[in-house]
Design a protein around this motif. Structure first.
Motif, PDB file in Angstrom:
ATOM      1  N   ARG A 161     -32.051  18.942 -22.742  1.00  0.00           N
ATOM      2  CA  ARG A 161     -31.805  19.844 -21.615  1.00  0.00           C
ATOM      3  C   ARG A 161     -31.692  19.082 -20.291  1.00  0.00           C
ATOM      4  N   SER A 162     -32.666  18.255 -20.000  1.00  0.00           N
ATOM      5  CA  SER A 162     -32.700  17.640 -18.673  1.00  0.00           C
ATOM      6  C   SER A 162     -31.963  16.307 -18.589  1.00  0.00           C
ATOM      7  N   HIS A 163     -31.897  15.559 -19.649  1.00  0.00           N
ATOM      8  CA  HIS A 163     -31.236  14.254 -19.637  1.00  0.00           C
ATOM      9  C   HIS A 163     -30.016  14.250 -20.551  1.00  0.00           C
ATOM     10  N   CYS A 164     -29.257  15.323 -20.514  1.00  0.00           N
ATOM     11  CA  CYS A 164     -28.090  15.473 -21.380  1.00  0.00           C
ATOM     12  C   CYS A 164     -27.038  14.398 -21.076  1.00  0.00           C
ATOM     13  N   GLY A 165     -26.814  14.106 -19.816  1.00  0.00           N
ATOM     14  CA  GLY A 165     -25.831  13.085 -19.432  1.00  0.00           C
ATOM     15  C   GLY A 165     -26.199  11.711 -19.966  1.00  0.00           C
ATOM     16  N   LEU A 166     -27.470  11.379 -19.929  1.00  0.00           N
ATOM     17  CA  LEU A 166     -27.934  10.107 -20.467  1.00  0.00           C
ATOM     18  C   LEU A 166     -27.699  10.042 -21.979  1.00  0.00           C
ATOM     19  N   ALA A 167     -28.008  11.132 -22.681  1.00  0.00           N
ATOM     20  CA  ALA A 167     -27.803  11.165 -24.132  1.00  0.00           C
ATOM     21  C   ALA A 167     -26.332  11.019 -24.487  1.00  0.00           C
ATOM     22  N   ILE A 168     -25.456  11.685 -23.757  1.00  0.00           N
ATOM     23  CA  ILE A 168     -24.017  11.564 -23.999  1.00  0.00           C
ATOM     24  C   ILE A 168     -23.559  10.140 -23.694  1.00  0.00           C
ATOM     25  N   GLY A 169     -24.076   9.554 -22.635  1.00  0.00           N
ATOM     26  CA  GLY A 169     -23.718   8.176 -22.294  1.00  0.00           C
ATOM     27  C   GLY A 169     -24.144   7.178 -23.351  1.00  0.00           C
ATOM     28  N   VAL A 170     -25.335   7.354 -23.915  1.00  0.00           N
ATOM     29  CA  VAL A 170     -25.812   6.466 -24.983  1.00  0.00           C
ATOM     30  C   VAL A 170     -24.920   6.601 -26.214  1.00  0.00           C
ATOM     31  N   CYS A 171     -24.549   7.832 -26.551  1.00  0.00           N
ATOM     32  CA  CYS A 171     -23.651   8.039 -27.701  1.00  0.00           C
ATOM     33  C   CYS A 171     -22.282   7.417 -27.457  1.00  0.00           C
ATOM     34  N   ALA A 172     -21.754   7.581 -26.262  1.00  0.00           N
ATOM     35  CA  ALA A 172     -20.455   7.001 -25.936  1.00  0.00           C
ATOM     36  C   ALA A 172     -20.516   5.474 -25.961  1.00  0.00           C
ATOM     37  N   ALA A 173     -21.603   4.912 -25.459  1.00  0.00           N
ATOM     38  CA  ALA A 173     -21.764   3.457 -25.487  1.00  0.00           C
ATOM     39  C   ALA A 173     -21.874   2.957 -26.924  1.00  0.00           C
ATOM     40  N   GLY A 174     -22.548   3.713 -27.777  1.00  0.00           N
ATOM     41  CA  GLY A 174     -22.648   3.334 -29.187  1.00  0.00           C
ATOM     42  C   GLY A 174     -21.302   3.314 -29.876  1.00  0.00           C
ATOM     43  N   THR A 175     -20.432   4.248 -29.513  1.00  0.00           N
ATOM     44  CA  THR A 175     -19.084   4.275 -30.077  1.00  0.00           C
ATOM     45  C   THR A 175     -18.318   3.018 -29.674  1.00  0.00           C
ATOM     46  N   GLY A 176     -18.397   2.665 -28.402  1.00  0.00           N
ATOM     47  CA  GLY A 176     -17.722   1.449 -27.938  1.00  0.00           C
ATOM     48  C   GLY A 176     -18.313   0.196 -28.548  1.00  0.00           C
ATOM     49  N   LEU A 177     -19.627   0.173 -28.693  1.00  0.00           N
ATOM     50  CA  LEU A 177     -20.294  -0.985 -29.288  1.00  0.00           C
ATOM     51  C   LEU A 177     -19.900  -1.151 -30.751  1.00  0.00           C
ATOM     52  N   ALA A 178     -19.780  -0.061 -31.464  1.00  0.00           N
ATOM     53  CA  ALA A 178     -19.357  -0.133 -32.865  1.00  0.00           C
ATOM     54  C   ALA A 178     -17.945  -0.686 -32.972  1.00  0.00           C
ATOM     55  N   THR A 179     -17.087  -0.301 -32.057  1.00  0.00           N
ATOM     56  CA  THR A 179     -15.718  -0.822 -32.063  1.00  0.00           C
ATOM     57  C   THR A 179     -15.713  -2.330 -31.844  1.00  0.00           C
ATOM     58  N   VAL A 180     -16.514  -2.785 -30.906  1.00  0.00           N
ATOM     59  CA  VAL A 180     -16.592  -4.222 -30.617  1.00  0.00           C
ATOM     60  C   VAL A 180     -17.221  -4.981 -31.779  1.00  0.00           C
ATOM     61  N   ALA A 181     -18.226  -4.412 -32.407  1.00  0.00           N
ATOM     62  CA  ALA A 181     -18.949  -5.109 -33.469  1.00  0.00           C
ATOM     63  C   ALA A 181     -18.169  -5.145 -34.780  1.00  0.00           C
ATOM     64  N   PHE A 182     -17.516  -4.054 -35.137  1.00  0.00           N
ATOM     65  CA  PHE A 182     -16.894  -3.992 -36.450  1.00  0.00           C
ATOM     66  C   PHE A 182     -15.459  -4.499 -36.490  1.00  0.00           C
ATOM     67  N   SER A 183     -14.771  -4.547 -35.366  1.00  0.00           N
ATOM     68  CA  SER A 183     -13.402  -5.070 -35.372  1.00  0.00           C
ATOM     69  C   SER A 183     -13.333  -6.514 -35.872  1.00  0.00           C
ATOM     70  N   PRO A 184     -14.183  -7.418 -35.382  1.00  0.00           N
ATOM     71  CA  PRO A 184     -14.134  -8.792 -35.909  1.00  0.00           C
ATOM     72  C   PRO A 184     -14.491  -8.864 -37.397  1.00  0.00           C
ATOM     73  N   LEU A 185     -15.401  -8.012 -37.838  1.00  0.00           N
ATOM     74  CA  LEU A 185     -15.789  -8.007 -39.248  1.00  0.00           C
ATOM     75  C   LEU A 185     -14.606  -7.618 -40.138  1.00  0.00           C
ATOM     76  N   PHE A 186     -13.943  -6.529 -39.797  1.00  0.00           N
ATOM     77  CA  PHE A 186     -12.819  -6.081 -40.616  1.00  0.00           C
ATOM     78  C   PHE A 186     -11.615  -7.009 -40.479  1.00  0.00           C
ATOM     79  N   THR A 187     -11.454  -7.634 -39.321  1.00  0.00           N
ATOM     80  CA  THR A 187     -10.392  -8.630 -39.157  1.00  0.00           C
ATOM     81  C   THR A 187     -10.661  -9.836 -40.043  1.00  0.00           C
ATOM     82  N   SER A 188     -11.906 -10.255 -40.106  1.00  0.00           N
ATOM     83  CA  SER A 188     -12.283 -11.377 -40.965  1.00  0.00           C
ATOM     84  C   SER A 188     -12.023 -11.056 -42.438  1.00  0.00           C
TER      85      SER A 188
END
Length: 91
Positions: A21-48
């Motif tokens: 309820r009160s920190h909804c923006g923070l929770a959405i930001g953490v989820c969005a950052a996790g999506t970007g982090l997964a893209t950065v982390a897994f792209s080199p793995l699948f490229t390899s």
């Protein structure tokens, strides 16, 4: 922004709003950052994998990873905290 990304973002915002309820923006930001982090982390793995084996293997492992992640999300994520007898976070 593509329509598929908008659908994901809208559903993510609705889900986070139900849980936080009160920190909804923070929770959405953490989820969005996790999506970007997964893209950065897994792209080199699948490229390899594509370079060492083949593109077919990379697609196969991408599909396996997506199915495994979907299974984990399906088992862990609940639509509403009330489904677990909890209340939304209020700070």
């Amino acid at each position: 922004m593509k329509w598929e990304n908008q659908k994901f973002t809208i559903s993510l915002m609705v889900l986070m709003r139900r849980w936080f309820r009160s920190h909804c923006g923070l929770a959405i930001g953490v989820c969005a950052a996790g999506t970007g982090l997964a893209t950065v982390a897994f792209s080199p793995l699948f490229t390899s994998i594509a370079e060492k084996r083949s593109v077919d293997h990379a697609f196969l492992w991408t599909a396996v990873f997506c199915l495994a992640a979907a299974a984990v999300v399906f088992c862990l994520v609940r639509d509403d905290p009330h489904a677990l007898g909890l209340e939304p976070e209020k700070i």
